[in-house]
Design a protein around this motif. Sequence first.
Motif, PDB file in Angstrom:
ATOM      1  N   TRP A  23      -2.843  -4.596   7.850  1.00  0.00           N
ATOM      2  CA  TRP A  23      -3.640  -3.915   8.875  1.00  0.00           C
ATOM      3  C   TRP A  23      -2.921  -4.116  10.203  1.00  0.00           C
ATOM      4  CZ3 TRP A  23      -6.583  -0.351  10.629  1.00  0.00           C
ATOM      5  CH2 TRP A  23      -7.216  -0.466  11.877  1.00  0.00           C
ATOM      6  N   GLN A  24      -2.437  -3.022  10.780  1.00  0.00           N
ATOM      7  CA  GLN A  24      -1.715  -3.040  12.055  1.00  0.00           C
ATOM      8  C   GLN A  24      -0.547  -4.036  12.017  1.00  0.00           C
ATOM      9  OE1 GLN A  24      -4.641  -3.648  15.167  1.00  0.00           O
ATOM     10  NE2 GLN A  24      -5.387  -1.528  15.023  1.00  0.00           N
ATOM     11  N   CYS A  26      -2.270  -0.078   2.904  1.00  0.00           N
ATOM     12  CA  CYS A  26      -2.466   0.319   4.306  1.00  0.00           C
ATOM     13  C   CYS A  26      -3.796   1.052   4.434  1.00  0.00           C
ATOM     14  CB  CYS A  26      -1.328   1.225   4.781  1.00  0.00           C
ATOM     15  SG  CYS A  26       0.317   0.493   4.654  1.00  0.00           S
ATOM     16  N   ASP A  31      -4.355   3.696  10.182  1.00  0.00           N
ATOM     17  CA  ASP A  31      -3.259   2.864  10.669  1.00  0.00           C
ATOM     18  C   ASP A  31      -1.928   3.547  10.349  1.00  0.00           C
ATOM     19  OD1 ASP A  31      -1.692   0.823  11.613  1.00  0.00           O
ATOM     20  OD2 ASP A  31      -2.145  -0.590   9.987  1.00  0.00           O
ATOM     21  N   THR A  37       1.659   1.596  10.605  1.00  0.00           N
ATOM     22  CA  THR A  37       2.044   0.721   9.495  1.00  0.00           C
ATOM     23  C   THR A  37       2.504   1.537   8.298  1.00  0.00           C
ATOM     24  OG1 THR A  37       0.460  -0.959  10.224  1.00  0.00           O
ATOM     25  CG2 THR A  37       1.266  -1.120   7.972  1.00  0.00           C
TER      26      THR A  37
END
Length: 493
Positions: free
Chosen positions: A89-90, A117, A121, A124
Motif C-alpha cells: 500500500w503506497q 496492490c 494506488d 505502486t
Amino acid sequence: MAFAAHALVTVPLAAAAFAVGALPWLQVVQYELTLFAGFWFVVGMADEMAVDAVWGWLLLRGRVRSPRLADGLARRELAGIAAVFIPTWQEAGVIGATVAHALEAWPQANLRLYVGCYRNDPDTVAAVMAAAGGDSRLRLVVHDRDGPTTKADCLNRLYGALCEDELRQGQRARSVVLHDAEDMVHPAALFVLDAALHEASFVQLPVRPEPQRGSRWVAGHYGDEFTESHAKAMVVRDALGAALPAAGVGCAIARNVLTDLARERKSELAREQGVILTRQAGPFASECLTEDYEMGWRIARGGHVARFLRLRDGEGQLIATRSYFPATIDAAVRQKARWVHGIAFQGWDRLGWGGRAVDLWMAARDRRGPLVALVLFVAYVLVVTGGVLAAAEVAGLVRPLPQPPELRALIVLCLAGLCWRMAMRFVFTAREYGAKEGLLAVLRIPVANIIAIVAGRRAITAYVQSLAGSAVRWEKTAHHGHPALRLPTTASA
C-alpha cells in the motif's frame, strides 16, 4: 500597596512551605514505586536469565552454531512451486527495488511472485510493472477494494489469486512465502525454505535490520533487539519445541497448512455471523493487526512442526531478510504500538491462554509489552524523584528514610540484572554488526525504553478504542529506502 506587596511575598512562601511539607509524602511514594518496579524487574530478570541459561546450555552442546551452506545451492531448482506473497500500500518508492532484486536473486523457474496492490494506488501498480521486466514469474494482483484495508486482507486477496491460478493451471503450489514491500531477500533463502519444508510445515528465517547512517539511535535499536531475539530467544524457542511466531517476512508455510487455516477461518466466521458462508475465506485474520504472529501460533496449535533456521552462506553472511526499519521516533512508536496492540491485547483476546507449559511461558513473554512499558515509566519517574529528594536531603529540607535490608538487596539485584542485560545486548549486537555497534547498543537502551513507553501508551489507547467499536486499519510504516540500492549489483546480498 503594602497589602499587595505582602501578598506577592506570601504566595511564594506558602508554595515553598507546601513543597517542603510534601517531601515526606514524596519519600513514601518513592518507596512504594521502588517496591513495585523492583519486583517486576526481578521477575523480568528471572525470565530473561532462564532464556539465557537455556541458550548457554545449547551453546555448550554446540547447537547454536550457524552452519555454512555449500556454494551453488542458492540457484538449485525448488521441489515445487513457491508462491511469494508481498502485500503493498503506497510503496512506489521501494517496491520496484524489492521486485527487481527478488527476481534476480531467485532465478528458479518454480518461483511465483504475487504482489498485491490496491486499485486506488496507481503509483505502486506502475512501479511493480516497471520492475517486472517482462518476467512471467510475476503476478500483479490488484485488489477490488480501495486501500488501505488491512495487511491480512491484502494477503487473503493474494491467496485467492493463488487458488485461481492453481485451478486454471491444474498445478498446486508447494509453499507460500511471506515478505514485505521493503525487504531485500538473500539469494539462498528460497532454496533453504523449500528444503526445510521436507521436515516441517512452517519455517522462519532471521530478520536483519540494516544500519542507517542518518538514524543511528532510532533505527539502530531495531538491530539491537532483533539480533538478540533472532540469535537467542527464537533459537531457544526452536530448541524447546515452543510455538514460533511468524515475523511476516522470510517465512514459508506448507500449502496444505494454509488450506487448513483457511478452512478453520471460514468455520470461525460462519459461527460469528451465524450463517453458512459460500465464499472462500482466506487463512489470514483480516481483523488482526499482527496476523503473521497469530498465524504462527495457530500452526503450532494445529500440531504442525515449525522450525527457526540460522544459516550462513559460503561467504559467512547470515541468510536473513534485510530491510530498513523506521528512522524517526514517531514512526517507530506507531509501528511498535501496532505490534503491542496486536500481540499483547488482540493475542490475549483471540488466542487466549492454553497449551503446554513452555507455550504459556512464551505467550507471557510475547504479551508483556504493556507491563514492560508501565514498569519502565515507573523506573524513569523514580530517577526524577530520586534526584529531587537527593537535592532536598543535601539542602537539609528532609531526612533520608532508613532503607530496610530487603529493599537494598532488591536494588542491588536490579542493578546487577541491568548490567547483565547490557552485557548481553553488547555481545549479540557486536557479534552481528561489530564492536562499535555493540557499544552503541548499550547507549541506545534509553532510546529503546522511551519508544517502548510511548508505544505502550498508544497501544492501550488504540485497544480501548477498538473495544468501543473503532475499526482496525492498516496503519503501516512509510518506506523511503531499500538496502539493495546500495549494492553494486542486485545479485549480491
